[in-house]
Design a protein around this motif. Sequence first.
Motif, PDB file in Angstrom:
ATOM      1  N   HIS A   1      43.177  54.742  34.960  1.00 49.27           N
ATOM      2  CA  HIS A   1      42.331  54.387  34.028  1.00 49.27           C
ATOM      3  C   HIS A   1      41.472  55.608  34.020  1.00 49.27           C
ATOM      4  O   HIS A   1      41.563  56.241  34.535  1.00 49.27           O
ATOM      5  N   GLU A   2      40.684  55.800  32.502  1.00 43.79           N
ATOM      6  CA  GLU A   2      40.064  56.752  32.378  1.00 43.79           C
ATOM      7  C   GLU A   2      38.613  56.636  31.686  1.00 43.79           C
ATOM      8  O   GLU A   2      38.757  55.920  31.059  1.00 43.79           O
ATOM      9  N   PHE A   3      37.319  57.718  31.397  1.00 39.26           N
ATOM     10  CA  PHE A   3      36.263  56.368  30.736  1.00 39.26           C
ATOM     11  C   PHE A   3      35.854  58.021  31.168  1.00 39.26           C
ATOM     12  O   PHE A   3      35.448  59.010  31.874  1.00 39.26           O
TER      13      PHE A   3
ATOM     14  N   THR B   1      37.172  48.871  31.527  1.00 37.19           N
ATOM     15  CA  THR B   1      36.900  49.258  32.601  1.00 37.19           C
ATOM     16  C   THR B   1      36.642  48.940  33.450  1.00 37.19           C
ATOM     17  O   THR B   1      36.793  48.877  34.549  1.00 37.19           O
TER      18      THR B   1
ATOM     19  N   TRP C   1      39.661  46.494  34.307  1.00 40.76           N
ATOM     20  CA  TRP C   1      40.919  47.417  35.286  1.00 40.76           C
ATOM     21  C   TRP C   1      40.400  47.516  36.843  1.00 40.76           C
ATOM     22  O   TRP C   1      40.978  47.079  37.338  1.00 40.76           O
TER      23      TRP C   1
END
Length: 265
Positions: free
Chosen positions: A78-80, A108, A111
Amino acid sequence: MSTKFEVKQLFIYPIKSLAGIECKELNAQEMGFENDRRWMLIDENNEFVTQRVHPKMSQFYPKIVDDRIEIRYQNALHEFQIEEYIGEQIHSKVWDDSCQVFEVNPNTSKWFTDQLGFVCKLVKIINAGDRKHNSSKLNQNLNVSLADGYPYLLLGTKSLEFLNDKLEEKITIHRFRPNIVIETNFPHEEDDLTDFAIDQVEFKNVKPCGRCVMVNTNPINAEVKKEPLKTLSTYRKVDNSILFATNVMCLNSGKIQVGDFLIKN
């Protein structure tokens, strides 16, 4: 005559209680290194979440890529964006310190909820002063990030070597989550530092760090045993605290890197 110690390793821990990132160069700021513990997970009651209760958090690995943070957990990724946050200010606490944080984004948070198996949010501290920590040692309030107490943790190489000589199963420095590792000449030499500088950045040593059960979590596999806290208690217990590494504050901003020298005047 000044005493010099070489900086051997530098670390940040962007999200409180998740794995850290080893770096060659970092920007030192009042609240801690840039991007160090600016984020944390909170539960449904807005209380912070750590490895102390959820050891599997040690298996989440962050990576900073350009203007975003990637998080890897097992086969999930996952990314933010580093700068993103939404909504209204959330009132939370880190131990006894009140802090003001913002949710990063709902995706997020979902997740992390899915991976950890309980409802949680990823939140970020935005401004210096959104959390203050009272230092009884210094008799002053410090602007800090979401670290347990102080902005920086300094550890000497000989302290870990001395401990490992007493342990059947050797451990790595990652157990203690330092920010700055220096090459020392004898165990716990870092405790006796007072004011010092690394390159142009000035620091003050506040006090040795009292350790908790979190150091018993193996960051490689999240397994929890009784060591190294059990052994440390035999020679590093002072009053009700087991001391290892030392808490440090930064007096001005600047860049430091591996290979620089800590100079004690």
